[in-house]
Motif scaffolding. Sequence first.
Motif, short mmCIF file in Angstrom:
data_model
loop_
_atom_site.label_atom_id
_atom_site.label_comp_id
_atom_site.label_asym_id
_atom_site.label_seq_id
_atom_site.Cartn_x
_atom_site.Cartn_y
_atom_site.Cartn_z
N ILE A 46 0.84 -1.20 0.00
CA ILE A 46 0.00 0.00 0.00
C ILE A 46 0.87 1.24 0.00
CG2 ILE A 46 -1.57 1.36 1.43
CD1 ILE A 46 -3.04 -1.16 2.15
N SER A 47 1.90 1.25 0.81
CA SER A 47 2.80 2.41 0.86
C SER A 47 3.51 2.62 -0.47
CB SER A 47 3.84 2.22 1.98
OG SER A 47 3.21 2.10 3.24
N GLN A 48 3.99 1.53 -1.07
CA GLN A 48 4.68 1.63 -2.35
C GLN A 48 3.74 2.11 -3.45
OE1 GLN A 48 6.18 -2.07 -3.90
NE2 GLN A 48 7.53 -1.09 -5.38
N LEU A 49 2.51 1.58 -3.47
CA LEU A 49 1.55 1.98 -4.49
C LEU A 49 1.19 3.45 -4.36
CD1 LEU A 49 -0.28 1.14 -6.82
CD2 LEU A 49 -2.02 0.49 -5.14
N ALA A 50 0.97 3.92 -3.14
CA ALA A 50 0.62 5.32 -2.93
C ALA A 50 1.73 6.24 -3.44
CB ALA A 50 0.35 5.57 -1.45
N THR A 51 2.97 5.89 -3.15
CA THR A 51 4.11 6.71 -3.60
C THR A 51 4.21 6.72 -5.12
OG1 THR A 51 5.31 6.22 -1.57
CG2 THR A 51 6.61 7.00 -3.43
N GLN A 52 4.07 5.55 -5.74
CA GLN A 52 4.19 5.43 -7.19
C GLN A 52 3.06 6.17 -7.91
OE1 GLN A 52 6.43 4.10 -9.19
NE2 GLN A 52 7.71 2.78 -7.94
N VAL A 53 1.83 6.02 -7.41
CA VAL A 53 0.69 6.69 -8.05
C VAL A 53 0.87 8.20 -8.00
CG1 VAL A 53 -1.77 7.19 -7.80
CG2 VAL A 53 -0.96 4.83 -7.75
#
Length: 323
Positions: A46-53
């Motif tokens: 979730i943390s990685q996806l939020a940063t990438q988005v």
Amino acid sequence: MTTWQGWHQFVTTEPVTPPQPGQPPRSPEERLAYHSAFVTIRTPAISQLATQVRALMILGRHQQATARPSLIVTGPAAAGKTTALLNVGRTCHLAHTRKNPTPPGSAHAAVPVAYVLVPPGATAKTLITEFARYLGIPTTTRMTQTQITDAVCHTYTQAGVQLVLIDEIHRLNPRTTTGAQAADLLKDLTERLRATFVYAGIDVTDTPLFSGTRGAQIAGRATLITCGPLPARHGTREPFRDVITDIETNLDLTHHKNGTLPRHHTYLHQRTAGRIGSLTRLIRQAAITAICDGTERITKASLDTIRLDHLAETHHRPRTPGR
């Protein structure tokens, strides 16, 4: 949530809150409802996806000539892919509406996020119809795929959609004629809509979606985020144990002592194979059982009585005594 009304209700409904210091005790009924809904546990994915988005939305904001870069969330079943997708969608929606509140008296709220499920056996027309259904764009059986696509692109642009979330992408099979046409439709939409596309599906890299010429185009534009089982240990860190601690901290049981569940992290990892979906279900179900039977605590013995999803149960093979 595959209609704007359902999505809007999802993102604007206040999430449940864990017990707070000094707060009066909640009734058993309230606590049962709380553990049924529960809080979203922030996993590394979730943390990685939020940063990438966030980065890709900024990167693609002023891009004109070609399709904007996209993201694909992949992993096995019960690994938390949809949870991650919905979490980043909610965050984006709320951030946008805070910065751009609906003017007083306006009948049209901002529509920053669209959430679409790929239908089983998707064709290009059934897929674009799902896009239309999300915003309530009227369609008829006599309309052609091109007519529906034009209406969708016009309406999504007028509504200001910035993030398009497409779930169950593994249902697309570009090796079939209908699947290839549906994949081409998505490529067309990424070029016509000023939005960042995020896809989620089960083990996408093992499906035909990444094969052939169309697969190469998708792979060349998409960043892959793996939402896999959490390892028991990663270097000096213990990510699975950390998630157990986070879940336990948010429980609302009157006699449960924090620190009990992390001590059983090896057992819990064996039971769930590190899948966040199976883990949260196991602990939440044990909490509900503890409230119903009055014990108000979770023990290894009580966890043993919980039957999990078939995927987790077939993975977990209790050892025969003496072996």
